[in-house]
Structures are given as C-alpha cells and as structure tokens.
Motif scaffolding. Sequence first.
Motif, mmCIF file in Angstrom:
data_model
loop_
_atom_site.group_PDB
_atom_site.id
_atom_site.type_symbol
_atom_site.label_atom_id
_atom_site.label_comp_id
_atom_site.label_asym_id
_atom_site.label_seq_id
_atom_site.Cartn_x
_atom_site.Cartn_y
_atom_site.Cartn_z
ATOM 1 N N LEU A 1 0.841 -1.206 0.000
ATOM 2 C CA LEU A 1 0.000 0.000 0.000
ATOM 3 C C LEU A 1 0.874 1.254 0.000
ATOM 4 N N LEU A 2 1.930 1.224 0.804
ATOM 5 C CA LEU A 2 2.851 2.373 0.835
ATOM 6 C C LEU A 2 3.490 2.590 -0.532
ATOM 7 N N LEU B 1 0.970 4.018 -3.034
ATOM 8 C CA LEU B 1 0.753 5.456 -2.768
ATOM 9 C C LEU B 1 1.947 6.268 -3.275
ATOM 10 N N PHE C 1 -0.779 6.362 -6.985
ATOM 11 C CA PHE C 1 -2.163 5.896 -7.046
ATOM 12 C C PHE C 1 -2.993 6.606 -5.973
ATOM 13 N N PRO C 2 -4.231 6.971 -6.296
ATOM 14 C CA PRO C 2 -5.100 7.560 -5.264
ATOM 15 C C PRO C 2 -5.346 6.555 -4.132
ATOM 16 N N HIS C 3 -5.815 7.067 -3.005
ATOM 17 C CA HIS C 3 -5.961 6.245 -1.794
ATOM 18 C C HIS C 3 -6.683 4.910 -2.033
ATOM 19 N N VAL D 1 -5.316 0.961 -2.081
ATOM 20 C CA VAL D 1 -5.820 -0.092 -1.179
ATOM 21 C C VAL D 1 -6.233 -1.320 -1.992
ATOM 22 N N VAL E 1 -10.235 -5.422 8.285
ATOM 23 C CA VAL E 1 -9.651 -4.356 9.109
ATOM 24 C C VAL E 1 -9.388 -3.121 8.241
ATOM 25 N N MET E 2 -8.833 -3.355 7.064
ATOM 26 C CA MET E 2 -8.541 -2.239 6.144
ATOM 27 C C MET E 2 -9.807 -1.441 5.832
ATOM 28 N N VAL F 1 -10.945 0.529 8.795
ATOM 29 C CA VAL F 1 -10.093 1.700 9.041
ATOM 30 C C VAL F 1 -10.433 2.799 8.030
ATOM 31 N N LEU F 2 -10.647 2.387 6.774
ATOM 32 C CA LEU F 2 -11.037 3.379 5.743
ATOM 33 C C LEU F 2 -12.335 4.071 6.136
ATOM 34 N N LEU G 1 -11.686 6.488 8.822
ATOM 35 C CA LEU G 1 -11.023 7.705 8.347
ATOM 36 C C LEU G 1 -11.955 8.560 7.482
ATOM 37 N N LEU H 1 -13.102 7.749 4.505
ATOM 38 C CA LEU H 1 -12.776 7.676 3.072
ATOM 39 C C LEU H 1 -13.767 6.818 2.296
#
Lengths: 411, 49
Positions: free
Chosen positions: A154-155, A158, A162-164, A168, A400-401, A404-405, A408, A410
């Motif tokens: 993912l890091l 980014l 690539f957009p968020h 993902v 979980v991802m 979390v999104l 946040l 998103l």
Amino acid sequence: MIEGIFTGLLGLTDGVQALVTLAGLKQIVMLAIGGTLIFLGVKKDVEPLLLVPIGFGCLLVNIPGSELMHQGIDIGAKQVLEAMGPAAPEALKAMAKDDTGFIRSIYNMGIANELFPLLIFIGIGAMTDFGPLLENPKILLFGAAGQCGIFLTLLLALALGFPHLEAVSIAVIGACDGPTAIYVASQYAPQLLGPISVAAYSYMALVPIIQPPIMKALTTEKERTTTMPVVKRSVSANTKLLFPIVVTVVTGLIAPKGLPLMASIMLGNFMRECGAVTRLTKASENEIANIATLFLGIAIGATMAAEDFLKPTTLAIFALGFVAICLDTVVGVGFGKLWYVLSGGRMNPLIGAAGISAFPMAARVVQAQGQRYNKKNFLLMHAMGANCGGQIGSVAAAAVMLSVLKGLGLI
Amino acid sequence: MDKATFGLTMMVVGIGGTFLTLAILIWSIQLLKKIFPLSAEDGSKANRG
C-alpha cells in the motif's frame, strides 16, 4: 440489386476494417492476451477454472463492434421514454434503443454488487477443514504475518501516485486471495478490476515458483532442516462446530465492514461442520461455487477492454502485485525465524511462508521444501494450519482495512 | 489526509488490527477447547471416519 449485395457484403467486413485502425491494433493485442490466458489455463493448468472464462471474456469484449459490455438504460426508464413518445428528447430516445449487453447483465448481477465473490467464499468455507489450525491455534499468527505484504505494498502504491482507494485495492492482491481482491476492487476501484483480478489469480498460481527462492535465501540450512512433532488430535466436534460462529462474531465486532467476507466463508464452514444440511454444503462447494466462478470469470474478463487495460497502470499493478506476494513471504518467513529463536529451535521457519491465503498450494510448497532439505521432515499438517490461518488472516486484514477506511471517512 | 500519513496510518492500524483480531481468535479457540475437550465419543467418531 447488385449494389445492394455489394453494400451488404461490405457490412460483413466492418469488424475486420476496425482491426486495421490504431484502436484495432490495441484490440489485437488484447485478443492475444485473452488467447494467452486461455492457453495458460488449458495447457499449463494455471488456475484453469478462472483463467479460461476470464480469457474468453477478454476475447469477447475486444472483438470490434462487440456490445456485450454495453450499459443500456433500465427497463423502467425505457418505458417512461416510450410513454413520452415524440416528446422525448432525441438523445434519450437514442439511448433507449441500446440494450444492456449480456455480459454487462452478468456484471451488474454479481460483480457490481459483490455477490459472486461472496458465493465463492461460501463454497470455499464448505470445502475447508480448519482442523489443522484448531489443533495448534497459535499458528494463526502466521496468518497475520503473511498479510504484512498488503500494507507494505500500500505504501509503495501510494508512492507511485495511485489515489488512496486504488492503492488499497491494488495492495489487497497481497492477500493472495482472488475473491477478496475482487470484492474490494469492485467496490473501490472498479476501473482497475480487470488487471487486479488477473494479477491476483496469476500470482496465486505462481506461488510454487515465487516462494521457494525467497524461503531458501532467508533461512539457514539448520533452520530449514528443523523437524516438527507430529500433530496430535485434540479438537472436539463441538469446538469445530462453534469455531465459525465465534470467528464471525469476533471479526464482525472488530471490523464490521468486512463482515460479508468473513460471514460467507464461515457460513460455508458451519454448514460443513454441523452435518445437518449436507445438500446445501454440497451445493455450495459444487454447483453454486462453479456457477459463480464461471460468471465471475466471464465478467472479469470482459472488464479487460483494450482502452481500459492497455495502460501503464496495468503494468504497475502487476509489478505491485508481485512485490506484495514476495513481501508476504519475506515477512512470513521472518516471523518464522523469530518464532524459531523464541521457541528454542522447535519451529521450522519455512512454515511462515504458508501464512498466505493460497490454499493448499502454499502448504504444499512448505512441505516440498522441508522434504527437499530433510527427507525425514513432515511439515504438511503444520503448514496446513498456517495456510488455514492465512485464509482467515487475509479476510481479517481486508476487513480491518475497510473498517479503518470507514473510520477515516474515506468510504 | 496526505498520502504519507494515510499510508502509515493504514500500515500501523492495519497490521496491528489484523494481529489483534487473530490474537483474540486464538484466545477464543483455546477457550473453546477448554470448554469442549476432546471426548471419547469424538475419538471413536474419528476412528470410524
């Protein structure tokens, strides 16, 4: 009349004419890619159940003039336009003439609403025996370590710009879990669904080639030859029966956004373990999973239209997917080495490579590598436990991802 | 939220959350095994199977 025949014959050459344009050349490339996928599935036995329908869908959507993925308007809107008669605007009348293509109908029916991946998950749950994992539950931690590639990738995604949400979706290829990758991509990056799906399934099939060099590079001869004790049977029928319910409730409470994924796989497993609905279990692991796989494959293949697929981003997705699976293996084996040290040399670190979702391929790779370096080494049952952990871990990581999104703001 | 913050947040919370979830599952399985230990009936079923 002769002129009419000539004009009619010209109409038959439209498709060929379209192929000799610049756009047509791209479609020729995609037809070759579709043919390659079919070849890999049929002749090389690379995930044939998926790659054959995906390849065929790719062929269909890239034939010039194909309207199989055309999005028409819904029946209700069409009826309104017909009722308006001549008063309807010309542009809307033109739209009303277009029907929804047959593969678009399949796409809308089961990909756009994430239904097919979930039906496949019910089948996977019905086919999976979590016994080896329940015998030694601590091995489930390998299923968490094996998902670290997702977050590291993912890091990278980014960093590549690539957009968020696209980042993902690409990173989830590292779950080594086709249905999960499709589930996430169809919701948050539908424009990348084709390359993500093909990358996910291709790399899953390549696990026996990708993992062994990494496993060898990261371990010493002594670590690789570590023998493991025989797994003793210690799980009651009641534990196996309640396990899917507990997993569903626990993961649902922690990461509710991923509940459809976990609940589907655990529903299938509960039906298997309870033994009261044999017909449903058999239907889930056979007919339902097969039909969903066929439709999912065709619809995914049909997202590979030349104008969408032949982009630099596709190459980047394939590269990131490869990195994700390599990183899963690196972290998994690294975690195994840590366990080896903490346990006083009683854990073979090769087991860590099985903590991914590619089931049972990753476990077989560990068994084969273990035997390669020590003929008396039987790691299969331990590796199967870690591999079951990888299945649960991949879904838990995606859940979980997503949660979390949501946290946040998103999604 | 900028990409670096987003990426690091997802990595820390994602990896931590996954490990935490699976750790709770391990504890739950161990609890289930204590509540429902392997009985003689389970053993005989396995032998028949």
